[in-house]
Design a protein around this motif. Structure first.
Motif, PDB file in Angstrom:
ATOM      1  N   MET A   1     -23.040  21.284 -12.501  1.00 39.26           N
ATOM      2  CA  MET A   1     -24.122  20.817 -12.046  1.00 39.26           C
ATOM      3  C   MET A   1     -25.091  20.441 -13.531  1.00 39.26           C
ATOM      4  O   MET A   1     -24.516  20.589 -14.556  1.00 39.26           O
ATOM      5  N   LYS A   2     -25.657  19.210 -13.445  1.00 39.77           N
ATOM      6  CA  LYS A   2     -26.324  18.646 -14.483  1.00 39.77           C
ATOM      7  C   LYS A   2     -27.336  19.444 -15.062  1.00 39.77           C
ATOM      8  O   LYS A   2     -28.013  20.305 -14.443  1.00 39.77           O
ATOM      9  N   ARG A   3     -27.529  19.435 -16.321  1.00 41.08           N
ATOM     10  CA  ARG A   3     -28.430  20.336 -17.118  1.00 41.08           C
ATOM     11  C   ARG A   3     -29.808  19.628 -17.443  1.00 41.08           C
ATOM     12  O   ARG A   3     -29.775  18.185 -17.636  1.00 41.08           O
ATOM     13  N   ALA A   4     -30.847  20.270 -17.440  1.00 39.27           N
ATOM     14  CA  ALA A   4     -31.914  19.496 -17.613  1.00 39.27           C
ATOM     15  C   ALA A   4     -33.034  20.413 -18.546  1.00 39.27           C
ATOM     16  O   ALA A   4     -32.628  21.705 -18.814  1.00 39.27           O
ATOM     17  N   LEU A   5     -33.847  19.798 -19.377  1.00 39.76           N
ATOM     18  CA  LEU A   5     -34.913  20.195 -20.342  1.00 39.76           C
ATOM     19  C   LEU A   5     -36.308  20.300 -19.654  1.00 39.76           C
ATOM     20  O   LEU A   5     -36.304  19.335 -18.840  1.00 39.76           O
ATOM     21  N   GLY A   6     -36.897  21.223 -19.796  1.00 41.52           N
ATOM     22  CA  GLY A   6     -38.210  21.129 -19.134  1.00 41.52           C
ATOM     23  C   GLY A   6     -39.275  22.005 -20.132  1.00 41.52           C
ATOM     24  O   GLY A   6     -38.817  22.628 -21.169  1.00 41.52           O
ATOM     25  N   VAL A   7     -40.551  21.440 -19.748  1.00 44.11           N
ATOM     26  CA  VAL A   7     -41.794  22.020 -20.473  1.00 44.11           C
ATOM     27  C   VAL A   7     -42.757  22.573 -19.519  1.00 44.11           C
ATOM     28  O   VAL A   7     -42.626  22.548 -18.291  1.00 44.11           O
ATOM     29  N   SER A   8     -43.518  23.480 -20.103  1.00 45.99           N
ATOM     30  CA  SER A   8     -44.576  23.968 -19.182  1.00 45.99           C
ATOM     31  C   SER A   8     -46.113  23.508 -19.622  1.00 45.99           C
ATOM     32  O   SER A   8     -46.129  23.552 -20.755  1.00 45.99           O
ATOM     33  N   VAL A   9     -47.084  23.647 -18.397  1.00 51.68           N
ATOM     34  CA  VAL A   9     -48.055  23.204 -18.614  1.00 51.68           C
ATOM     35  C   VAL A   9     -49.196  24.292 -17.850  1.00 51.68           C
ATOM     36  O   VAL A   9     -48.820  24.784 -16.831  1.00 51.68           O
ATOM     37  N   TYR A  10     -50.280  24.469 -18.382  1.00 48.98           N
ATOM     38  CA  TYR A  10     -51.071  25.338 -17.871  1.00 48.98           C
ATOM     39  C   TYR A  10     -52.539  24.849 -17.533  1.00 48.98           C
ATOM     40  O   TYR A  10     -53.430  24.946 -18.471  1.00 48.98           O
ATOM     41  N   PRO A  11     -52.752  23.985 -16.659  1.00 48.31           N
ATOM     42  CA  PRO A  11     -53.933  23.319 -16.055  1.00 48.31           C
ATOM     43  C   PRO A  11     -55.377  24.101 -16.454  1.00 48.31           C
ATOM     44  O   PRO A  11     -56.200  23.448 -16.711  1.00 48.31           O
ATOM     45  N   ASP A  12     -55.200  25.350 -15.923  1.00 44.99           N
ATOM     46  CA  ASP A  12     -56.372  26.120 -15.990  1.00 44.99           C
ATOM     47  C   ASP A  12     -56.741  26.587 -17.403  1.00 44.99           C
ATOM     48  O   ASP A  12     -57.817  27.346 -17.564  1.00 44.99           O
ATOM     49  N   HIS A  13     -55.870  26.244 -18.695  1.00 40.73           N
ATOM     50  CA  HIS A  13     -56.228  26.755 -19.975  1.00 40.73           C
ATOM     51  C   HIS A  13     -56.269  25.574 -20.783  1.00 40.73           C
ATOM     52  O   HIS A  13     -56.017  25.711 -21.852  1.00 40.73           O
ATOM     53  N   SER A  14     -56.067  24.275 -20.334  1.00 40.99           N
ATOM     54  CA  SER A  14     -55.866  23.198 -21.207  1.00 40.99           C
ATOM     55  C   SER A  14     -56.830  21.868 -20.818  1.00 40.99           C
ATOM     56  O   SER A  14     -57.080  21.969 -19.935  1.00 40.99           O
ATOM     57  N   ASP A  15     -56.551  20.841 -21.524  1.00 43.91           N
ATOM     58  CA  ASP A  15     -57.255  19.706 -21.068  1.00 43.91           C
ATOM     59  C   ASP A  15     -56.309  18.644 -20.502  1.00 43.91           C
ATOM     60  O   ASP A  15     -55.056  18.536 -21.120  1.00 43.91           O
ATOM     61  N   ILE A  16     -56.470  18.243 -19.602  1.00 43.75           N
ATOM     62  CA  ILE A  16     -55.485  17.171 -18.804  1.00 43.75           C
ATOM     63  C   ILE A  16     -54.924  16.192 -19.423  1.00 43.75           C
ATOM     64  O   ILE A  16     -53.841  15.780 -19.389  1.00 43.75           O
ATOM     65  N   GLU A  17     -55.861  15.634 -20.301  1.00 49.87           N
ATOM     66  CA  GLU A  17     -55.410  14.239 -21.085  1.00 49.87           C
ATOM     67  C   GLU A  17     -54.386  14.670 -22.186  1.00 49.87           C
ATOM     68  O   GLU A  17     -53.538  14.279 -22.459  1.00 49.87           O
ATOM     69  N   LYS A  18     -54.704  16.244 -23.007  1.00 51.32           N
ATOM     70  CA  LYS A  18     -53.623  16.664 -23.728  1.00 51.32           C
ATOM     71  C   LYS A  18     -52.220  16.853 -22.921  1.00 51.32           C
ATOM     72  O   LYS A  18     -51.203  16.632 -23.457  1.00 51.32           O
ATOM     73  N   ASP A  19     -52.693  17.336 -21.686  1.00 50.93           N
ATOM     74  CA  ASP A  19     -51.270  17.645 -20.894  1.00 50.93           C
ATOM     75  C   ASP A  19     -50.351  16.640 -20.571  1.00 50.93           C
ATOM     76  O   ASP A  19     -49.294  16.184 -20.918  1.00 50.93           O
ATOM     77  N   LYS A  20     -51.238  15.283 -20.247  1.00 47.95           N
ATOM     78  CA  LYS A  20     -50.382  14.150 -20.132  1.00 47.95           C
ATOM     79  C   LYS A  20     -49.954  13.521 -21.238  1.00 47.95           C
ATOM     80  O   LYS A  20     -48.730  13.063 -21.144  1.00 47.95           O
ATOM     81  N   ALA A  21     -50.576  13.560 -22.609  1.00 44.32           N
ATOM     82  CA  ALA A  21     -49.841  13.076 -23.767  1.00 44.32           C
ATOM     83  C   ALA A  21     -48.794  14.038 -24.055  1.00 44.32           C
ATOM     84  O   ALA A  21     -47.655  13.473 -24.379  1.00 44.32           O
ATOM     85  N   TYR A  22     -48.557  15.089 -23.759  1.00 42.54           N
ATOM     86  CA  TYR A  22     -47.613  16.090 -24.133  1.00 42.54           C
ATOM     87  C   TYR A  22     -46.462  15.714 -23.073  1.00 42.54           C
ATOM     88  O   TYR A  22     -45.256  15.722 -23.587  1.00 42.54           O
ATOM     89  N   LEU A  23     -46.622  15.523 -21.716  1.00 39.98           N
ATOM     90  CA  LEU A  23     -45.635  15.233 -21.004  1.00 39.98           C
ATOM     91  C   LEU A  23     -44.963  13.905 -21.076  1.00 39.98           C
ATOM     92  O   LEU A  23     -43.838  13.722 -20.956  1.00 39.98           O
ATOM     93  N   LYS A  24     -46.001  12.926 -21.744  1.00 43.70           N
ATOM     94  CA  LYS A  24     -45.200  11.699 -22.057  1.00 43.70           C
ATOM     95  C   LYS A  24     -44.425  11.626 -23.159  1.00 43.70           C
ATOM     96  O   LYS A  24     -43.271  11.193 -23.297  1.00 43.70           O
ATOM     97  N   LYS A  25     -44.745  12.376 -24.264  1.00 42.74           N
ATOM     98  CA  LYS A  25     -43.668  12.749 -25.322  1.00 42.74           C
ATOM     99  C   LYS A  25     -42.628  13.241 -25.097  1.00 42.74           C
ATOM    100  O   LYS A  25     -41.242  12.933 -25.424  1.00 42.74           O
ATOM    101  N   ALA A  26     -42.677  14.337 -24.004  1.00 43.19           N
ATOM    102  CA  ALA A  26     -41.524  15.114 -23.751  1.00 43.19           C
ATOM    103  C   ALA A  26     -40.581  14.014 -22.879  1.00 43.19           C
ATOM    104  O   ALA A  26     -39.347  14.299 -23.160  1.00 43.19           O
ATOM    105  N   SER A  27     -41.260  13.252 -22.201  1.00 44.05           N
ATOM    106  CA  SER A  27     -40.305  12.410 -21.083  1.00 44.05           C
ATOM    107  C   SER A  27     -39.757  11.318 -22.235  1.00 44.05           C
ATOM    108  O   SER A  27     -38.512  11.119 -21.944  1.00 44.05           O
ATOM    109  N   GLU A  28     -40.342  10.910 -23.179  1.00 41.31           N
ATOM    110  CA  GLU A  28     -39.638  10.045 -24.010  1.00 41.31           C
ATOM    111  C   GLU A  28     -38.332  10.919 -24.812  1.00 41.31           C
ATOM    112  O   GLU A  28     -37.350  10.001 -25.379  1.00 41.31           O
ATOM    113  N   CYS A  29     -38.316  12.052 -24.819  1.00 42.54           N
ATOM    114  CA  CYS A  29     -37.278  12.917 -25.445  1.00 42.54           C
ATOM    115  C   CYS A  29     -36.271  13.435 -24.520  1.00 42.54           C
ATOM    116  O   CYS A  29     -35.220  14.250 -25.051  1.00 42.54           O
ATOM    117  N   GLY A  30     -36.462  13.050 -23.103  1.00 37.88           N
ATOM    118  CA  GLY A  30     -35.164  13.202 -22.200  1.00 37.88           C
ATOM    119  C   GLY A  30     -35.768  14.499 -21.473  1.00 37.88           C
ATOM    120  O   GLY A  30     -34.789  15.154 -20.423  1.00 37.88           O
TER     121      GLY A  30
END
Length: 362
Positions: A1-30
């Motif tokens: 089975m292919k292996r994947a890396l993941g991140v966690s976000v907590y929309p009720d404890h964070s700012d959505i724009e910061k979440d988006k920036a985090y997801l973009k950076k993580a996506s660029e890292c695979g």
């Protein structure tokens, strides 16, 4: 089975724009998977739906798969039913993680939901939970497993228990996941956050060592950073990590020659199938380098666990054989050329007969 890396976000404890920036950076890292917590929602149904939909839609544009973490109280809070998963489908989620279980038949039925949402089960229980669900003829391709994480210091799983739980899922070919702990992340679902690993032994280790360990077990397909936000350096480190072959970090001695560094760093190593307790032997390299001189150096001390040694000119046919020391011993026919970093010594337990491995200079 292919292996994947993941991140966690907590929309009720964070700012959505910061979440988006985090997801973009993580996506660029695979990174390609998101654990999104829905355990803390307190707003109305439509407000919650739109908030999560906005973030999930952005994540989909980056190629992420999103699993929502849900619990029974969320269904009560949002006035929705386990028999109708429309709400989660309308957020754009790819699946839901059931923090609590039912009778087995209920979970099996959920895997046949018309939206083809994955149903992810809690793996951190050493009971026949999965077997019970499978007896009800679950739709297995839509059945995932994911361990818990543990915010309180000293409460995460011991390795032997983790292994037993994981084997229950892996033996059935179920996709599995577990959490690691960012040393930079401060955000989690609760007001206590001493880190969010699955394994207690991981809590204070670097993210790459945690990840190498989970992949090396052969029991975990997806490794997810439990807390937010991991640092850019951590994301980049994991993005460059070999997910399918163990790469051991080595620190060279001052006297290690260019030849020895070449043997260590450029060759595909594997442990001989007829193993010994004293060392891991990579023997093919001695054939390739049999005509290369290798004068003695750093060869009179007692070698310690994790030392990387190479046979010198006095070792006859074993000249230029590479070994990793598993038991302290002395042999002046071997040169110490480096050592596995201390925090990676736990990985040596997973260098089994015929295991393929490489080295990377620390």
């Amino acid at each position: 089975m292919k292996r994947a890396l993941g991140v966690s976000v907590y929309p009720d404890h964070s700012d959505i724009e910061k979440d988006k920036a985090y997801l973009k950076k993580a996506s660029e890292c695979g990174f390609s998977r998101i654990f999104m917590s829905m355990l803390e929602v307190t707003e109305g149904k439509e407000v919650v739906k739109e908030k999560f939909k906005s973030l999930i839609s952005y994540a989909k544009g980056l190629g992420y798969e999103t699993i929502l973490d849900v619990a029974p109280n969320i269904f009560d809070e949002l006035q929705i039913s386990y028999d109708d998963l429309t709400f989660f489908y309308e957020t754009g989620a790819d699946g839901i993680r059931l923090d609590a279980g039912f009778d087995g038949n209920k979970e099996a039925k959920l895997t046949f939901n018309p939206f083809e949402l994955a149903i992810e089960l809690n793996m951190s229980n050493d009971v026949a939970y999965l077997d019970n669900i499978l007896t009800y003829e679950a739709n297995v391709p839509f059945l995932y497993g994911c361990h818990n994480f543990y915010p309180q210091e000293g409460t995460a799983l011991p390795y032997d228990f983790f292994e037993r739980c994981s084997v229950r899922f892996k033996k059935h070919g179920i996709r599995t996941a577990a959490f690691i702990n960012s040393q930079a992340g401060k955000i989690g679902p609760w007001d206590v956050n001493d880190g969010l690993p699955t394994l207690e032994m991981h809590r204070h280790l670097p993210v790459d060592v945690q990840t190498k360990h989970l992949f090396a077990t052969g029991l975990i397909d997806d490794v997810i950073i439990g807390n937010a936000y991991a640092s850019d350096e951590e994301l980049e480190l994991l993005g460059s990590l070999n997910r399918y072959q163990l790469e051991l970090a080595v620190e060279f001695t001052e006297q290690a020659s260019e030849l020895e560094k070449e043997i260590v760093l450029t060759e595909q190593h594997f442990r001989r199938g007829d193993i010994t307790d004293q060392v891991v032997r990579s023997t093919e390299v001695r054939k390739k380098y049999k005509n290369d001189a290798n004068p003695a150096h750093d060869n009179t001390q007692e070698f310690q666990v994790g030392d990387v040694v190479i046979g010198n000119d006095a070792f006859g046919k074993y000249k230029n054989e590479l070994q990793i020391v598993l038991q302290p011993h002395s042999d002046d026919r071997k040169n110490k050329v480096g050592q596995i970093t201390e925090k990676e010594l736990l990985l040596l337990d997973f260098v089994k007969p015929w295991t393929k491995f490489r080295f990377k200079e620390k």
